[in-house]
Scaffold this motif. Structure first.
Motif, PDB file in Angstrom:
ATOM      1  N   ASN A 160       0.881  -1.169   0.000  1.00 58.95           N
ATOM      2  CA  ASN A 160       0.000   0.000   0.000  1.00 58.95           C
ATOM      3  C   ASN A 160       0.918   1.217   0.000  1.00 58.95           C
ATOM      4  OD1 ASN A 160      -1.616   2.201   0.574  1.00 58.95           O
ATOM      5  ND2 ASN A 160      -2.911   1.085   2.024  1.00 58.95           N
ATOM      6  N   ASP A 168       0.341   4.274  -0.369  1.00 65.41           N
ATOM      7  CA  ASP A 168      -0.145   5.462   0.341  1.00 65.41           C
ATOM      8  C   ASP A 168       0.428   5.495   1.753  1.00 65.41           C
ATOM      9  OD1 ASP A 168      -1.654   6.236  -1.849  1.00 65.41           O
ATOM     10  OD2 ASP A 168      -3.483   5.255  -1.119  1.00 65.41           O
ATOM     11  N   THR A 228      -3.393  -8.860  -5.937  1.00 66.82           N
ATOM     12  CA  THR A 228      -3.883  -7.781  -6.805  1.00 66.82           C
ATOM     13  C   THR A 228      -5.017  -8.191  -7.737  1.00 66.82           C
ATOM     14  OG1 THR A 228      -2.100  -8.199  -8.390  1.00 66.82           O
ATOM     15  CG2 THR A 228      -1.727  -6.467  -6.736  1.00 66.82           C
ATOM     16  N   LYS A 279      -9.805  -4.758  -3.967  1.00 65.18           N
ATOM     17  CA  LYS A 279      -9.315  -3.937  -2.850  1.00 65.18           C
ATOM     18  C   LYS A 279      -8.112  -4.607  -2.183  1.00 65.18           C
ATOM     19  CE  LYS A 279     -13.819  -1.915  -1.836  1.00 65.18           C
ATOM     20  NZ  LYS A 279     -14.881  -1.769  -0.843  1.00 65.18           N
ATOM     21  N   ASN A 310      -5.627  -3.428  -0.722  1.00 70.92           N
ATOM     22  CA  ASN A 310      -5.169  -2.802   0.518  1.00 70.92           C
ATOM     23  C   ASN A 310      -5.729  -3.500   1.761  1.00 70.92           C
ATOM     24  OD1 ASN A 310      -3.569  -0.939  -0.793  1.00 70.92           O
ATOM     25  ND2 ASN A 310      -5.098   0.687  -0.744  1.00 70.92           N
ATOM     26  N   GLU A 311      -6.827  -4.249   1.606  1.00 74.20           N
ATOM     27  CA  GLU A 311      -7.391  -4.989   2.737  1.00 74.20           C
ATOM     28  C   GLU A 311      -6.445  -6.087   3.214  1.00 74.20           C
ATOM     29  OE1 GLU A 311     -11.238  -6.444   1.576  1.00 74.20           O
ATOM     30  OE2 GLU A 311     -12.061  -4.418   1.384  1.00 74.20           O
ATOM     31  N   GLY A 360       1.820  -0.663   5.696  1.00 77.13           N
ATOM     32  CA  GLY A 360       1.568  -0.772   4.266  1.00 77.13           C
ATOM     33  C   GLY A 360       2.369  -1.860   3.568  1.00 77.13           C
TER      34      GLY A 360
END
Length: 193
Positions: A114, A116, A152, A156, A158-159, A166
Motif C-alpha cells: 500500500n 499510500d 492484486t 481492494k 489494501n485490505e 503498508g
C-alpha cells in the motif's frame, strides 16, 4: 511428525503491528487440518529485515531443520532497500532452492504494497522481483506462489496489507497467505499419492 520450514524475511514471522506473531503459522496448520492433513509441526526461521543475501548466509539453518516442506520467501527487503540487484536476488534465490530437494520447496514471491502508507514502496519494483522469483522457480522446477498476483486480482488489495506499515499482511492477508501455502502443500501431498 512432518515438518514445514518457513524460511524467509518478516513476512514469514507473522509480523503484526510492529512485532512477530504466530498468526501465519496458526493459519497454515488450521487450513491443513481442515483439508484433512493434520499433525504438522512448523519450524519458523523467518527474520525481520533480511534480504536474500542474508538468507543465503544462513541457509544451513534451514537445511538442518530437515523439513518435509520448505517455504522460501525473500525479496521485499531487496526491493525496498535495494539490498541486492534483481540479478543478485535471482542468483541468491536459486542457490537457496538448490540446497533442497526441489519437490519439497515452495517459493513465495514479493507481495503488493500500500504505497499510500509505505511511501518508499514501489509496486512496479515489487512486480519485477516477483517475476524474477517466478523465472528462477521455473528454471529449477519448484512450486511458486505469486503472492503479488494473488493479492492484486482482488478489487481492494489494501485490505490484505496492514495500515501499520503498508507492507506486511493484515490479519486477512495472513489468513489468505496461510491458505495459499496450505493449498500448495496439499497439492504436493496429493501428487505424491
Amino acid at each position: 511428525m512432518k515438518k514445514i520450514v518457513l524460511f524467509g524475511d518478516s513476512l514469514l514471522t507473522g509480523f503484526m503491528d510492529g512485532k512477530t506473531s504466530d498468526s501465519l503459522a496458526k493459519y497454515i496448520l488450521a487450513e491443513l487440518t481442515e483439508m484433512g492433513f493434520p499433525g504438522y509441526e512448523l519450524v519458523e526461521l523467518g527474520k525481520c529485515g533480511e534480504s536474500s543475501s542474508d538468507g543465503l548466509a544462513r541457509i544451513d539453518e534451514a537445511v538442518e531443520a530437515e523439513g518435509d516442506f520448505v517455504v522460501i520467501s525473500f525479496g521485499t527487503n531487496d526491493s525496498l532497500r535495494q539490498k541486492n540487484t534483481l540479478e543478485a536476488f535471482g542468483e541468491n534465490i536459486k542457490e537457496m532452492i538448490e540446497s533442497f530437494d526441489a519437490s519439497k520447496v515452495i517459493l513465495l514471491t514479493t507481495g503488493y504494497l500500500n504505497t499510500d502508507i509505505s511511501v518508499g514502496g514501489d509496486n512496479e519494483q515489487q512486480q519485477r522481483y516477483a517475476q524474477k522469483a517466478k523465472q528462477i522457480a521455473q528454471e529449477v522446477g519448484v512450486n511458486v506462489i505469486d503472492l503479488y498476483h494473488h493479492m492484486t486480482i482482488y478489487p481492494k488489495p489494501n485490505e490484505f496489507v496492514q495500515a501499520f506499515d503498508g507492507i506486511h499482511p493484515s490479519k486477512e492477508g495472513y489468513h489468505f497467505l496461510g491458505a495459499l501455502i496450505a493449498r500448495d502443500i496439499k497439492e504436493k501431498l496429493l501428487a505424491e499419492g
